[in-house]
Enzyme design. Structure first.
Site, PDB file in Angstrom:
ATOM      1  N   GLU A 219       0.802  -1.221   0.000  1.00 14.28           N
ATOM      2  CA  GLU A 219       0.000   0.000   0.000  1.00 14.28           C
ATOM      3  C   GLU A 219       0.838   1.276   0.000  1.00 14.28           C
ATOM      4  O   GLU A 219       1.861   1.374   0.687  1.00 14.28           O
ATOM      5  CB  GLU A 219      -0.913  -0.007   1.224  1.00 14.28           C
ATOM      6  CG  GLU A 219      -1.950   1.102   1.229  1.00 14.28           C
ATOM      7  CD  GLU A 219      -3.109   0.763   2.135  1.00 14.28           C
ATOM      8  OE1 GLU A 219      -4.099   0.213   1.619  1.00 14.28           O
ATOM      9  OE2 GLU A 219      -3.021   1.023   3.343  1.00 14.28           O
TER      10      GLU A 219
ATOM     11  N   LYS B  25       0.445   5.095   1.074  1.00 13.39           N
ATOM     12  CA  LYS B  25      -0.362   6.086   1.793  1.00 13.39           C
ATOM     13  C   LYS B  25       0.568   6.990   2.592  1.00 13.39           C
ATOM     14  O   LYS B  25       1.556   6.543   3.165  1.00 13.39           O
ATOM     15  CB  LYS B  25      -1.391   5.432   2.709  1.00 13.39           C
ATOM     16  CG  LYS B  25      -0.837   4.587   3.844  1.00 13.39           C
ATOM     17  CD  LYS B  25      -1.982   4.014   4.670  1.00 13.39           C
ATOM     18  CE  LYS B  25      -1.473   3.099   5.776  1.00 13.39           C
ATOM     19  NZ  LYS B  25      -2.573   2.500   6.543  1.00 13.39           N
TER      20      LYS B  25
ATOM     21  N   LYS C 113      -8.110   2.637  -2.824  1.00 15.16           N
ATOM     22  CA  LYS C 113      -8.458   2.499  -1.411  1.00 15.16           C
ATOM     23  C   LYS C 113      -9.107   3.816  -0.968  1.00 15.16           C
ATOM     24  O   LYS C 113      -8.458   4.863  -0.909  1.00 15.16           O
ATOM     25  CB  LYS C 113      -7.198   2.215  -0.601  1.00 15.16           C
ATOM     26  CG  LYS C 113      -7.462   1.780   0.844  1.00 15.16           C
ATOM     27  CD  LYS C 113      -7.542   0.274   0.943  1.00 15.16           C
ATOM     28  CE  LYS C 113      -7.634  -0.173   2.403  1.00 15.16           C
ATOM     29  NZ  LYS C 113      -6.372   0.063   3.142  1.00 15.16           N
TER      30      LYS C 113
ATOM     31  N   GLU D  39     -14.589  -5.399   2.334  1.00 16.78           N
ATOM     32  CA  GLU D  39     -13.979  -5.408   3.655  1.00 16.78           C
ATOM     33  C   GLU D  39     -15.003  -5.701   4.746  1.00 16.78           C
ATOM     34  O   GLU D  39     -16.069  -5.099   4.784  1.00 16.78           O
ATOM     35  CB  GLU D  39     -13.324  -4.059   3.935  1.00 16.78           C
ATOM     36  CG  GLU D  39     -12.616  -3.996   5.284  1.00 16.78           C
ATOM     37  CD  GLU D  39     -11.856  -2.702   5.459  1.00 16.78           C
ATOM     38  OE1 GLU D  39     -10.855  -2.513   4.742  1.00 16.78           O
ATOM     39  OE2 GLU D  39     -12.277  -1.884   6.294  1.00 16.78           O
TER      40      GLU D  39
ATOM     41  N   ASN E 110     -10.521  -7.001   8.009  1.00 15.35           N
ATOM     42  CA  ASN E 110      -9.750  -5.923   8.633  1.00 15.35           C
ATOM     43  C   ASN E 110      -9.756  -6.119  10.136  1.00 15.35           C
ATOM     44  O   ASN E 110     -10.817  -6.122  10.768  1.00 15.35           O
ATOM     45  CB  ASN E 110     -10.348  -4.565   8.273  1.00 15.35           C
ATOM     46  CG  ASN E 110      -9.408  -3.416   8.607  1.00 15.35           C
ATOM     47  OD1 ASN E 110      -8.516  -3.548   9.447  1.00 15.35           O
ATOM     48  ND2 ASN E 110      -9.605  -2.283   7.963  1.00 15.35           N
TER      49      ASN E 110
ATOM     50  N   GLU F 169      -6.123  -7.907   6.448  1.00 14.45           N
ATOM     51  CA  GLU F 169      -5.782  -6.487   6.421  1.00 14.45           C
ATOM     52  C   GLU F 169      -5.516  -5.973   7.833  1.00 14.45           C
ATOM     53  O   GLU F 169      -6.231  -6.310   8.767  1.00 14.45           O
ATOM     54  CB  GLU F 169      -6.941  -5.667   5.840  1.00 14.45           C
ATOM     55  CG  GLU F 169      -7.405  -6.081   4.466  1.00 14.45           C
ATOM     56  CD  GLU F 169      -8.641  -5.307   4.059  1.00 14.45           C
ATOM     57  OE1 GLU F 169      -9.338  -5.776   3.148  1.00 14.45           O
ATOM     58  OE2 GLU F 169      -8.932  -4.245   4.654  1.00 14.45           O
ATOM     59  N   SER F 170      -4.523  -5.140   7.969  1.00 13.81           N
ATOM     60  CA  SER F 170      -4.149  -4.473   9.231  1.00 13.81           C
ATOM     61  C   SER F 170      -3.525  -5.458  10.220  1.00 13.81           C
ATOM     62  O   SER F 170      -3.965  -6.597  10.353  1.00 13.81           O
ATOM     63  CB  SER F 170      -5.338  -3.767   9.889  1.00 13.81           C
ATOM     64  OG  SER F 170      -5.866  -2.750   9.062  1.00 13.81           O
TER      65      SER F 170
END
Length: 258
Positions: free
Chosen positions: A47, A49, A109, A158, A179, A209-210
């Site tokens: 990703e 960001k 995203k 998600e 997530n 995710e995360s």
């Protein structure tokens, strides 16, 4: 109608027309995005960001093209680009630039809530978009999931709970992202990956995710049945995101082989 009101409507109409024309001129690679995550081994969606709501600015000198190019060279399966401006300092231009610079499939995203955003995503070169079950009304989610397919985009749906996952699966989601970050408190609990693993069955690709920070984390979610991980913060805070990803993938593969 006032002159200002008429001007605003005319500008909105021009913008919509330009977006529609740009969307029509692109060919999304939804199938390529999905197939990239189904290759052997746990794949990495890397990703781009600049900022996160939980940690603030991650990378003051943010160059999404340079970062994405490093990811591509390091072996990422796909690139996720934050386009949300208020909380992540993102912009659609970041996605456009990344799409022009790298050949990997890309994910927009953002908090997608309208069909127009899907057209924006396609026009900017996205191959996939994020749909967050918790952030959408059920009818809204159903409409957007179908609309994404209609404009040729893959939807990464998600979820955070088994109930949300069942909603995604019942509506035909083929790519489900779990997530582990609570959207209200922003706290991360990787136990969520295990609690939803009971729903993993052949035919649907699952993404963690995360909270994925180490090759051991990758090994654990892979053992649960996840096909891919989405990682941003771990790489964005590194001096060299691409080099860090390369080492991360090498260590993950070595661990998978043992």
């Amino acid at each position: 109608m006032s002159g200002a009101r008429r001007s605003a409507l005319e500008r909105a109409s021009r913008d919509a027309g330009a977006t529609e024309r740009a969307a029509a001129s692109t060919t999304p690679r939804a199938g390529e995005f999905a197939s990239a995550l189904m290759r052997p081994g746990v794949q990495v969606i890397a990703e781009c960001k600049r900022r996160s709501p939980s940690k603030g600015i991650l990378r003051p000198h943010y160059d999404p093209v340079r970062i994405a190019s490093g990811y591509a060279a390091a072996g990422a399966a796909a690139i996720s680009v934050l386009t949300e401006p208020s909380f992540f300092d993102g912009h659609l231009d970041h996605l456009r630039a990344v799409r022009a610079a790298v050949s990997l499939p890309t994910l927009r995203k953002d908090f997608i809530a309208t069909e127009f955003q899907l057209l924006e995503a396609r026009a900017a070169g996205a191959d996939a978009v994020l749909l967050i079950v918790a952030a959408l009304q059920r009818q809204q989610f159903t409409t957007l999931l179908a609309a994404a397919a209609n404009v040729g985009l893959m939807a990464l749906v998600e979820v955070h709970t088994p109930e949300e996952a069942r909603v995604a699966l019942d509506h035909g989601a083929m790519l489900v992202g779990v997530n582990s970050r609570d959207l209200q408190t922003l706290a991360v609990s990787t136990w969520v990956f295990e609690s939803l693993a009971m729903l993993i069955k052949p035919g649907v690709t699952w993404v963690a995710e995360s909270g994925i920070r180490t090759p051991e984390d990758v090994r654990q979610v892979g053992a649960l049945g996840y096909s891919a991980v989405l990682i941003g913060e771990r790489f964005m805070t590194a001096d060299d995101p691409g080099a860090t990803l390369r080492q991360f993938i090498a260590e993950s593969r070595a661990m998978e082989a043992t």
